[in-house]
Write a protein that holds these residues in place. Structure first.
Motif, mmCIF file in Angstrom:
data_model
loop_
_atom_site.group_PDB
_atom_site.id
_atom_site.type_symbol
_atom_site.label_atom_id
_atom_site.label_comp_id
_atom_site.label_asym_id
_atom_site.label_seq_id
_atom_site.Cartn_x
_atom_site.Cartn_y
_atom_site.Cartn_z
ATOM 1 N N TRP B 185 0.734 -1.434 0.106
ATOM 2 C CA TRP B 185 -0.045 -0.067 0.088
ATOM 3 C C TRP B 185 0.777 1.206 0.076
ATOM 4 C CZ3 TRP B 185 -4.020 -1.503 4.228
ATOM 5 C CH2 TRP B 185 -4.893 -2.567 3.921
ATOM 6 N N GLY B 186 2.022 1.011 -0.031
ATOM 7 C CA GLY B 186 3.094 2.304 0.076
ATOM 8 C C GLY B 186 3.026 3.243 1.361
ATOM 9 N N ILE B 187 2.929 2.477 2.626
ATOM 10 C CA ILE B 187 2.964 3.252 3.794
ATOM 11 C C ILE B 187 4.097 3.300 4.179
ATOM 12 C CG2 ILE B 187 2.162 2.911 6.079
ATOM 13 C CD1 ILE B 187 -0.075 1.267 5.087
ATOM 14 N N ASP B 188 4.584 4.602 4.683
ATOM 15 C CA ASP B 188 6.088 4.889 4.813
ATOM 16 C C ASP B 188 6.395 4.248 6.489
ATOM 17 O OD1 ASP B 188 7.492 6.057 2.660
ATOM 18 O OD2 ASP B 188 5.524 7.140 2.804
ATOM 19 N N ILE B 189 5.342 4.856 7.219
ATOM 20 C CA ILE B 189 5.034 4.418 8.811
ATOM 21 C C ILE B 189 4.008 4.189 9.129
ATOM 22 C CG2 ILE B 189 5.777 5.008 11.215
ATOM 23 C CD1 ILE B 189 7.285 7.684 10.268
ATOM 24 N N ALA B 190 3.976 2.772 9.703
ATOM 25 C CA ALA B 190 2.508 2.461 10.137
ATOM 26 C C ALA B 190 2.954 1.998 11.556
ATOM 27 C CB ALA B 190 2.213 1.059 9.473
ATOM 28 N N VAL B 191 1.816 2.285 12.434
ATOM 29 C CA VAL B 191 1.892 2.163 13.724
ATOM 30 C C VAL B 191 0.797 1.127 14.175
ATOM 31 C CG1 VAL B 191 1.892 3.193 16.158
ATOM 32 C CG2 VAL B 191 3.125 4.260 14.134
ATOM 33 N N GLY B 192 1.143 0.343 15.114
ATOM 34 C CA GLY B 192 -0.036 -0.762 15.477
ATOM 35 C C GLY B 192 -0.010 -0.426 17.016
ATOM 36 N N GLY B 193 -1.152 -1.076 17.634
ATOM 37 C CA GLY B 193 -1.227 -1.388 19.288
ATOM 38 C C GLY B 193 -0.997 -2.886 19.628
ATOM 39 N N THR B 194 -1.164 -2.937 21.083
ATOM 40 C CA THR B 194 -0.942 -4.412 21.255
ATOM 41 C C THR B 194 -2.273 -4.658 21.744
ATOM 42 O OG1 THR B 194 -0.009 -3.334 23.485
ATOM 43 C CG2 THR B 194 1.585 -4.363 22.042
ATOM 44 N N GLN B 195 -3.042 -3.889 22.491
ATOM 45 C CA GLN B 195 -4.215 -4.355 23.180
ATOM 46 C C GLN B 195 -5.569 -4.509 22.305
ATOM 47 O OE1 GLN B 195 -3.293 -1.403 22.551
ATOM 48 N NE2 GLN B 195 -4.890 0.375 22.697
ATOM 49 N N LYS B 196 -5.341 -4.298 21.097
ATOM 50 C CA LYS B 196 -6.392 -4.660 20.095
ATOM 51 C C LYS B 196 -6.399 -6.082 19.506
ATOM 52 C CE LYS B 196 -6.950 0.330 20.063
ATOM 53 N NZ LYS B 196 -8.433 0.669 20.530
ATOM 54 N N GLY B 197 -6.266 -5.877 18.119
ATOM 55 C CA GLY B 197 -6.088 -7.397 17.592
ATOM 56 C C GLY B 197 -5.103 -8.039 17.925
ATOM 57 N N LEU B 198 -3.904 -7.711 18.294
ATOM 58 C CA LEU B 198 -2.843 -8.657 18.745
ATOM 59 C C LEU B 198 -3.310 -9.314 20.102
ATOM 60 C CD1 LEU B 198 -0.067 -9.717 17.994
ATOM 61 C CD2 LEU B 198 0.795 -7.720 19.222
ATOM 62 N N SER B 199 -4.142 -8.647 20.886
ATOM 63 C CA SER B 199 -4.504 -9.109 22.188
ATOM 64 C C SER B 199 -3.392 -9.635 23.041
ATOM 65 C CB SER B 199 -5.223 -10.472 21.928
ATOM 66 O OG SER B 199 -6.688 -10.372 21.715
ATOM 67 N N VAL B 200 -2.780 -8.582 23.241
ATOM 68 C CA VAL B 200 -1.664 -8.380 24.268
ATOM 69 C C VAL B 200 -1.986 -7.405 25.124
ATOM 70 C CG1 VAL B 200 0.771 -7.780 24.509
ATOM 71 C CG2 VAL B 200 0.070 -9.494 22.795
ATOM 72 N N PRO B 201 -1.864 -7.318 26.573
ATOM 73 C CA PRO B 201 -2.134 -6.130 27.420
ATOM 74 C C PRO B 201 -1.497 -4.623 26.665
ATOM 75 C CG PRO B 201 -1.142 -8.132 28.699
ATOM 76 C CD PRO B 201 -1.087 -8.296 27.218
#
Lengths: 403, 403
Positions: B185-201
């Motif tokens: 998709w041509g994303i230069d920086i992508a940021v994710g979290g832990t407490q949603k889809g990944l199911s980590v606290p």
């Protein structure tokens, strides 16, 4: 497919992170709660109350920040400093330069006074510098882990309170293992960590501040754009994530939406602080002092030299001079790979020249002291050091027998 | 004396934090390792590799930041933005304003284009705004949890790559539960979290960035003052804690001393990512889609209306219009106190007018969907709503039977 995490057994005697009490680890394995679940908000309130015990403070604003220790230091600096504000930083080891780094990035005018590594400042030296430089903020390190030295703060704090200087203190290396008397010493902001004296995993910092600080934060408060675009402030704090004026409101009854609190770390810090309360500060500090005495006595009996002024030694870190002809890193590698014992090297002018042995929290135990001395003796011999064989452990055991 | 933490049973169906797989909780209860222990550095390397799976990227610089999701967003913005740089932010919900908040604090000149809540942008609208405003950075939200809408990114990303615009994406609500194809998709920086889809606290953010970004970070790199006062840079990044040019070096083989890595969270994210790998992206995303379909079908059968454009609905959040005469907060309170089921309200113009039901990670399970529908029906009836009795759960069960 990736394998599961598998952890070797370790005796962690660095200046942090240190071993974690199994009861804290157990608390971390409990299920998640939502951040606005009333039960979770209740736990946050209890954490705030419990934190006041090791900080010895009545400050309302006493809470945890979701980042490692330096996130709390940066939050403190950003909260107080505006462009060109003057900050005085007395340096007697590496971590004063972290204060300087943070002050520089906050846009401060910085004045540093520097002391040769291995000692601390006379309060009069710092007070003289305050008089000369007239800073808005005085930033100091309480326990300097790089050199194993601890700064006397009380007289300096009193001067700051009487002369409108804001006194901010990095108490990361002393919090919950050595007295940090925030109110009595006149500290405006004190910052602690979790992974040292408190013996909770790394990942949070602890902070407390008084009404002088709250007043400044309130004067700079800007509500988050996504919550209310009308509350604007030209003097807004230069970080959202580390904006104390917002985090304070997240922790208060107002409970604004800021970050999503790190649930498992809140459980961990709650349990860690509960264990501090159960042990009692007096007993906890005495335990650290006794283990320090045993370690130092053992090291000396082995023929090793302790770096720095013994009068101002930091109880939670013992800094040892590397004997002539011994490879600093090779010794640590021998210790870790054969005994599972971890100690640390140091920084700057002490890199390659000193080892640092921590004495913090759950790691500060008699068996850890004795096992570390035993493993260290063998590892020194393997690495060609000339030491007194068989003396170290026995000298340390004698300390325990006599106390 | 403070009592131990005690956790009530919960079914967490908010848009985060969500329930954590028991295997992740178990991983968190393992003993600490030192941050430079070779075993621990090995785990960090594995986490970096595993993170590339849900980000669908080959980016070398893919790692975790020790702070909640917004710390990653702030690090991304601070790394790229210098005073007066132009940032374009298309807003279709609350979290675009968080990008704006972060850009403002980083000193950017900000241009926002706004869409009525409930839909997303046509790529052509965003591209037209890029042409007009000529920004250095385009900051967008992929999954907008406040409205339950998901933005199409591929066409926009391609335009950015071809026209020297840096494209940074908040993928916190989609990471590890819905495709986030960083490279394609041509994303230069992508940021994710832990407490949603990944199911980590909660407590960590995940980030990946490409060589265009690395080049900018490298040009701004300034070594920490306490480590080397000679490496200075006039364009230094305005935070130490969230300085990607330093954190990148902490995670690399160079391993400079920056923060003390959050050990237990690394164990947790390692295990969470391992479970993503084991399930496989295709199956994982299909599971989320199926549970979404069952939930939406059940809600509609109950007679409730889903907010927003169904064509661009975010699979991980379902936003429900509060029926006339029902108190939004009272319903949630009934759900939580009687059934231990947690759902969320919303923000801004939707505050008090919408509920949001999450469908993320370990919480995205058949039994959670069915139990939530059953508890919701009873709670709606208790709170005076006119709904179709007995229809919701059966309609959802039928979806599972047919798929």
């Amino acid at each position: 497919m990736m394998k599961e995490v598998s952890i070797p057994n370790r005796i962690i005697m660095t200046p942090g992170p240190v071993e974690v009490d199994p009861r804290v680890l157990r608390a971390m394995s409990m299920p998640i709660l939502g951040q606005y679940d009333p039960v979770f908000r209740g736990l946050m309130g209890e954490v705030s109350e419990l934190l006041k015990i090791p900080f010895e403070t009545k400050n309302t604003h006493t809470f945890a920040i979701d980042g490692t220790s330096r996130s709390g230091l940066e939050a403190a600096m950003l909260g107080l400093i505006e462009e060109r504000d003057r900050v005085l930083i007395p340096a007697f080891g590496r971590f004063a330069y972290l204060w300087a780094e943070l002050a520089e990035r906050a846009g401060a005018d910085i004045k540093m006074i520097e002391k040769e590594w291995g000692g601390t400042f006379e309060p009069s030296e710092v007070i003289a510098a305050i008089k000369e430089y007239q800073p808005k903020v005085l930033a100091m390190v309480h326990g300097e882990t790089s050199t194993g030295q601890m700064q006397e703060l009380k007289e300096i704090g009193r001067y700051c309170q009487e002369n409108d200087v804001l006194f901010i203190v990095d108490a990361v290396a002393t919090f919950a293992s050595t007295p940090v008397k925030v109110d009595e010493w006149g500290i405006d902001i004190a910052v602690g960590g979790t992974q040292k004296g408190l013996s909770v995993p790394s990942g949070m910092s602890t902070i407390t501040y008084n009404e002088r600080v709250e007043k400044i934060l309130t004067s700079r408060y800007q509500k988050e754009l996504g919550l209310d675009p009308k509350v604007r402030n030209k003097r807004f704090i230069k970080s959202n994530y580390l904006d104390l004026s917002q985090i304070q409101r997240y922790w208060s009854a107002e409970g604004i939406n800021h970050h999503t609190e790190a649930t498992s770390m809140i459980y961990a810090i709650h349990e860690g602080l509960r264990l501090v309360q159960a042990e009692g500060l007096t007993d906890r500090y005495a335990r650290h002092k006794l283990n320090e005495q045993a370690m130092v006595t053992g090291l000396k009996a082995m023929g090793l030299s302790i770096f720095g002024d013994p009068a101002t030694k930091l109880p939670t870190v013992t800094c040892i001079e590397v004997p002539e002809g011994v490879d600093e890193a090779a010794l640590r590698s021998t210790l870790l790979s054969n005994f599972g014992v971890e100690i640390a090297g140091s920084f700057g002018s002490l890199a390659g020249k000193a080892w640092r042995i921590g004495n913090m929290g759950y790691s500060s135990r008699k068996e850890n002291v004795l096992l570390t001395l035993a493993a260290l003796e063998a590892s020194l011999l393997v690495n060609g050091a000339q030491i007194n064989k068989g003396e170290g452990v026995l000298a340390a055991m004698k300390v325990y027998q006599e106390n």
